[in-house]
Scaffold this motif. Structure first.
Motif, PDB file in Angstrom:
ATOM      1  N   ASN A 196     131.756  63.337  69.815  1.00 34.38           N
ATOM      2  CA  ASN A 196     131.593  61.516  69.954  1.00 34.38           C
ATOM      3  C   ASN A 196     133.236  61.177  69.951  1.00 34.38           C
ATOM      4  OD1 ASN A 196     128.927  61.895  68.778  1.00 34.38           O
ATOM      5  ND2 ASN A 196     129.880  61.285  66.277  1.00 34.38           N
ATOM      6  N   MET A 197     133.919  61.815  71.270  1.00 35.26           N
ATOM      7  CA  MET A 197     134.318  61.458  71.815  1.00 35.26           C
ATOM      8  C   MET A 197     134.457  59.926  72.775  1.00 35.26           C
ATOM      9  SD  MET A 197     137.005  63.620  74.054  1.00 35.26           S
ATOM     10  CE  MET A 197     137.168  63.438  75.573  1.00 35.26           C
ATOM     11  N   PHE A 198     134.671  58.871  72.409  1.00 34.55           N
ATOM     12  CA  PHE A 198     134.781  57.760  72.450  1.00 34.55           C
ATOM     13  C   PHE A 198     135.528  57.395  73.626  1.00 34.55           C
ATOM     14  CE2 PHE A 198     130.563  57.077  69.332  1.00 34.55           C
ATOM     15  CZ  PHE A 198     129.791  56.848  70.343  1.00 34.55           C
ATOM     16  N   TYR A 199     137.119  57.615  72.606  1.00 33.58           N
ATOM     17  CA  TYR A 199     138.039  57.454  72.959  1.00 33.58           C
ATOM     18  C   TYR A 199     138.976  58.494  73.697  1.00 33.58           C
ATOM     19  CZ  TYR A 199     137.883  52.441  70.821  1.00 33.58           C
ATOM     20  OH  TYR A 199     136.780  51.823  69.794  1.00 33.58           O
TER      21      TYR A 199
ATOM     22  N   SER B 134     134.759  55.853  62.423  1.00 36.61           N
ATOM     23  CA  SER B 134     133.333  56.487  63.453  1.00 36.61           C
ATOM     24  C   SER B 134     132.971  57.303  64.362  1.00 36.61           C
ATOM     25  CB  SER B 134     132.585  55.168  62.501  1.00 36.61           C
ATOM     26  OG  SER B 134     132.892  54.617  61.943  1.00 36.61           O
ATOM     27  N   CYS B 135     134.697  57.752  64.846  1.00 40.16           N
ATOM     28  CA  CYS B 135     134.649  58.733  66.390  1.00 40.16           C
ATOM     29  C   CYS B 135     135.385  59.324  66.057  1.00 40.16           C
ATOM     30  CB  CYS B 135     134.660  57.938  67.448  1.00 40.16           C
ATOM     31  SG  CYS B 135     135.787  56.958  67.768  1.00 40.16           S
ATOM     32  N   CYS B 136     135.403  60.399  67.125  1.00 43.61           N
ATOM     33  CA  CYS B 136     136.228  61.694  67.392  1.00 43.61           C
ATOM     34  C   CYS B 136     136.523  61.943  66.513  1.00 43.61           C
ATOM     35  CB  CYS B 136     137.532  60.811  67.789  1.00 43.61           C
ATOM     36  SG  CYS B 136     137.910  60.092  69.678  1.00 43.61           S
ATOM     37  N   THR B 137     135.609  62.793  66.484  1.00 47.94           N
ATOM     38  CA  THR B 137     135.373  63.692  65.215  1.00 47.94           C
ATOM     39  C   THR B 137     135.921  65.519  65.015  1.00 47.94           C
ATOM     40  OG1 THR B 137     132.987  62.479  64.238  1.00 47.94           O
ATOM     41  CG2 THR B 137     133.641  64.636  63.131  1.00 47.94           C
ATOM     42  N   LEU B 138     135.809  65.599  64.025  1.00 44.61           N
ATOM     43  CA  LEU B 138     137.180  67.106  64.404  1.00 44.61           C
ATOM     44  C   LEU B 138     135.583  68.577  63.884  1.00 44.61           C
ATOM     45  CD1 LEU B 138     140.684  66.353  63.063  1.00 44.61           C
ATOM     46  CD2 LEU B 138     140.146  66.726  65.836  1.00 44.61           C
ATOM     47  N   ARG B 139     135.891  69.316  64.764  1.00 46.86           N
ATOM     48  CA  ARG B 139     134.530  70.257  63.947  1.00 46.86           C
ATOM     49  C   ARG B 139     136.140  71.079  64.254  1.00 46.86           C
ATOM     50  NH1 ARG B 139     131.277  67.798  61.378  1.00 46.86           N
ATOM     51  NH2 ARG B 139     130.596  66.116  62.496  1.00 46.86           N
TER      52      ARG B 139
ATOM     53  N   HIS C 252     138.767  67.107  81.819  1.00 46.12           N
ATOM     54  CA  HIS C 252     138.226  65.992  80.378  1.00 46.12           C
ATOM     55  C   HIS C 252     138.111  64.713  80.655  1.00 46.12           C
ATOM     56  CE1 HIS C 252     141.891  65.868  78.322  1.00 46.12           C
ATOM     57  NE2 HIS C 252     141.250  65.310  77.657  1.00 46.12           N
ATOM     58  N   SER C 253     138.346  64.064  81.464  1.00 42.81           N
ATOM     59  CA  SER C 253     138.570  62.899  81.911  1.00 42.81           C
ATOM     60  C   SER C 253     137.075  62.284  81.474  1.00 42.81           C
ATOM     61  CB  SER C 253     139.352  61.974  82.503  1.00 42.81           C
ATOM     62  OG  SER C 253     139.515  63.104  83.543  1.00 42.81           O
ATOM     63  N   SER C 254     136.429  62.831  82.710  1.00 34.75           N
ATOM     64  CA  SER C 254     134.505  62.576  83.263  1.00 34.75           C
ATOM     65  C   SER C 254     134.062  62.144  82.169  1.00 34.75           C
ATOM     66  CB  SER C 254     134.157  63.778  84.028  1.00 34.75           C
ATOM     67  OG  SER C 254     134.178  64.847  83.527  1.00 34.75           O
ATOM     68  N   LEU C 255     134.640  63.072  81.126  1.00 33.73           N
ATOM     69  CA  LEU C 255     133.349  63.267  79.800  1.00 33.73           C
ATOM     70  C   LEU C 255     133.353  61.592  79.381  1.00 33.73           C
ATOM     71  CD1 LEU C 255     134.527  66.334  77.862  1.00 33.73           C
ATOM     72  CD2 LEU C 255     132.557  65.147  78.860  1.00 33.73           C
ATOM     73  N   LEU C 256     134.355  60.664  79.555  1.00 37.80           N
ATOM     74  CA  LEU C 256     134.300  59.745  79.141  1.00 37.80           C
ATOM     75  C   LEU C 256     133.745  58.691  79.102  1.00 37.80           C
ATOM     76  CD1 LEU C 256     138.239  59.033  78.113  1.00 37.80           C
ATOM     77  CD2 LEU C 256     136.722  60.001  76.525  1.00 37.80           C
ATOM     78  N   GLY C 257     132.793  58.757  80.298  1.00 33.07           N
ATOM     79  CA  GLY C 257     132.366  58.357  81.323  1.00 33.07           C
ATOM     80  C   GLY C 257     130.788  58.206  81.400  1.00 33.07           C
ATOM     81  N   GLU C 258     130.789  59.417  80.667  1.00 28.83           N
ATOM     82  CA  GLU C 258     129.237  59.432  80.217  1.00 28.83           C
ATOM     83  C   GLU C 258     128.583  59.029  78.578  1.00 28.83           C
ATOM     84  OE1 GLU C 258     129.130  63.565  78.290  1.00 28.83           O
ATOM     85  OE2 GLU C 258     129.617  64.560  81.153  1.00 28.83           O
TER      86      GLU C 258
END
Length: 507
Positions: free
Chosen positions: A175-178, A234-239, A277-283
């Motif tokens: 859930n990497m919104f930021y 509520s985001c960027c959860t660590l696994r 990995h910056s392109s991930l944020l576009g998803e």
């Protein structure tokens, strides 16, 4: 049934009428559920190393409750009241409990995205019957073993705490919104030990990282405490899991990889062999502008995440109350490492306390997180958020004995310029200092002598290649804090003022 012999000692004896709530806990639990007058009495409870935690989610585990206290010191006992959605947590010292309560007074603690409430118990000690509290005691024993660096003697299956297989953790961010930067990870995980190396990359369209501690026990404690936690609300959860690797090979120090033991490594081409990995944020749907996290907010959130809390956001006071200081105003200014100090007011009737106004609430929260409980000039500094929103200047013609200082126009502010690199160099107090703006001709011996005269022992020193910057290691964190307060902005001549900050590196 034996009578409770000491009202200040919490004993685990059951009452038939209180649904398996210990008799001596009835008062705290009744206050939590009872009348306003009783609630007021609980809120006025004096500091205690026993903390009462309320409004826990019904499915909460012992491990999650213990994790609330881990960043503040050793957790020595726990009592779960699952039917009441409450728990009692005992820390090793009253000082650790005070730090924990002060911290969570400013930023709301959350367990499974549910706000919980923490306050002092009326009792000074928690004594539980392990036969009646077996699971909680087994979890506590396992966690204590990790904290102490030994092997748990209880059944390791309770927490899956076999001897740690590696000092390297594999971290996946869900859930990497930021964006999550390498520096944010370093700030979060360094709470549990020395972070030596980090490599970030993208695999299966997920941002991942490999992080190496100096000791496998530190990796185990970090995994136990941080797995499943959110970096931001509520985001960027660590696994988190252990890596099969036992050591990382870092070739470049840049925004994708870093070896904190080798500050001399080149920056390379910025790729480090890993996909951007910056392109991930576009998803993901972009956040509204008001929700965008500034670099300093991100650092504050990282500090908050290390304490197992969610950042409370805007509305936090930008004024700190710092107490147990020496009388001199500049001792309050170690805060400037974490924000731009606007005004400082020494309290008239309490000269060892000061109100310190920073530019905003994020800066104040960050300073409090890193400085509360630090020892300065042999005194433990206390830093909390003030109820005041600003520090008022004295009225014209009123003599306040020079107790109020205005720094709003200071040229020394580190965070005035948007996008400044100073946002990326915010670290907890450490024994290693980063020195910059060193004039030509100043030798290692000159700088060693300068910091030795400020008080303390210089253990190690290293110039960067151009001799304009250097790392200097004192023998203790307290000495480094004193050196920073005394020598930041020190006039070195030739229009050079020495810049001093805490470093994440070691020499």
């Amino acid at each position: 049934m034996k009578r409770v012999s000491d009202s200040k000692v919490l004993r685990y004896k059951y009452s038939r009428v209180s649904d398996h709530v210990p008799l001596s806990l009835d008062r705290d639990v009744a206050v939590a559920n009872g009348s306003d007058s009783k609630k007021q009495r609980l809120e006025e409870s004096p500091p205690s190393r026993v903390l009462h935690i309320r409004k826990l989610p019904s499915e909460v585990s012992e491990t999650e409750v213990i994790a609330l206290g881990l960043p503040f010191g050793k957790v020595t006992n726990i009592l779960m009241l699952k039917g009441k959605n409450q728990a009692f947590l005992e820390l090793g010292t009253e000082e650790a409990a005070i730090t924990m309560v002060n911290y969570y007074a400013a930023v709301t603690p959350q367990v499974r995205n549910t706000p919980v409430f923490i306050q002092y118990s009326n009792h000074k000690e928690l004594k539980t019957d392990s036969a009646l509290n077996q699971r909680a005691q087994a979890v506590l024993q396992a966690v204590s073993a990790v904290q102490d660096g030994s092997s748990p003697s209880s059944d390791p299956g309770v927490l899956d705490l076999a001897p740690p297989p590696s000092p390297v953790l594999r971290i996946i961010i869900d859930n990497m919104f930021y964006p999550v930067t390498l520096d944010v990870l370093q700030q979060i995980f360094s709470k549990f030990g020395t972070v030596m190396k980090i490599i970030t990359f993208t695999k299966n369209n997920q941002f991942q990282a490999l992080l190496q501690f100096s000791d496998p026990v530190n990796a185990q404690q970090a995994k136990l405490s941080l797995d499943g936690q959110n970096i931001y609300n509520s985001c960027c959860t660590l696994r988190i899991d252990f890596s099969k690797l036992v050591s990382l090979n870092v070739k470049y120090n840049n925004d994708k990889s870093r070896d904190y033991t080798r500050p001399d490594l080149p920056s390379g081409d910025g790729d480090g062999g890993h996909k951007d990995h910056s392109s991930l944020l576009g998803e993901y749907p972009p956040p509204k502008p008001s929700a965008t996290i500034s670099p300093l907010s991100a650092a504050a959130a990282a500090a908050a995440a290390a304490g197992r809390v969610a950042l409370s956001g805007s509305g936090v006071s930008g004024v700190l109350l710092a107490s147990n200081l020496n009388d001199e105003v500049h001792h309050a200014l170690c805060v400037c490492v974490y924000g731009d100090v606007q005004r400082v007011k020494i309290l008239f009737n309490k000269k060892d306390s000061a109100l310190i106004q920073l530019s905003d609430g994020n800066q104040a929260q960050l300073a409090m997180s890193h400085l509360n409980g630090q020892k300065v000039f042999s005194k433990v500094m206390r830093v909390t958020l003030s109820k005041h929103q600003t520090v008022a200047l004295p009225r014209e013609g009123l003599d306040d004995q020079l107790l109020t200082k205005d720094f709003s126009g200071s040229p020394l502010h580190r965070f005035k310029k948007p996008g400044s690199k100073n946002f990326q160099n915010i670290f907890p107090p450490s024994s290693t200092l980063h020195l910059s703006n060193i004039p030509e001709g100043v030798s290692e011996e000159d700088l060693r002598l300068l910091f030795s005269n400020a008080g303390g022992t210089v253990k190690a020193f290293k110039f960067f290649q151009d001799h304009k910057m250097a790392l200097l290691q004192m023998s203790a964190v307290e000495e480094a804090i004193q050196g920073l307060m005394d020598l930041h902005n020190y006039d070195m001549g030739a229009n050079h003022h020495l810049k001093v900050s805490f470093s994440k590196s070691t020499i």
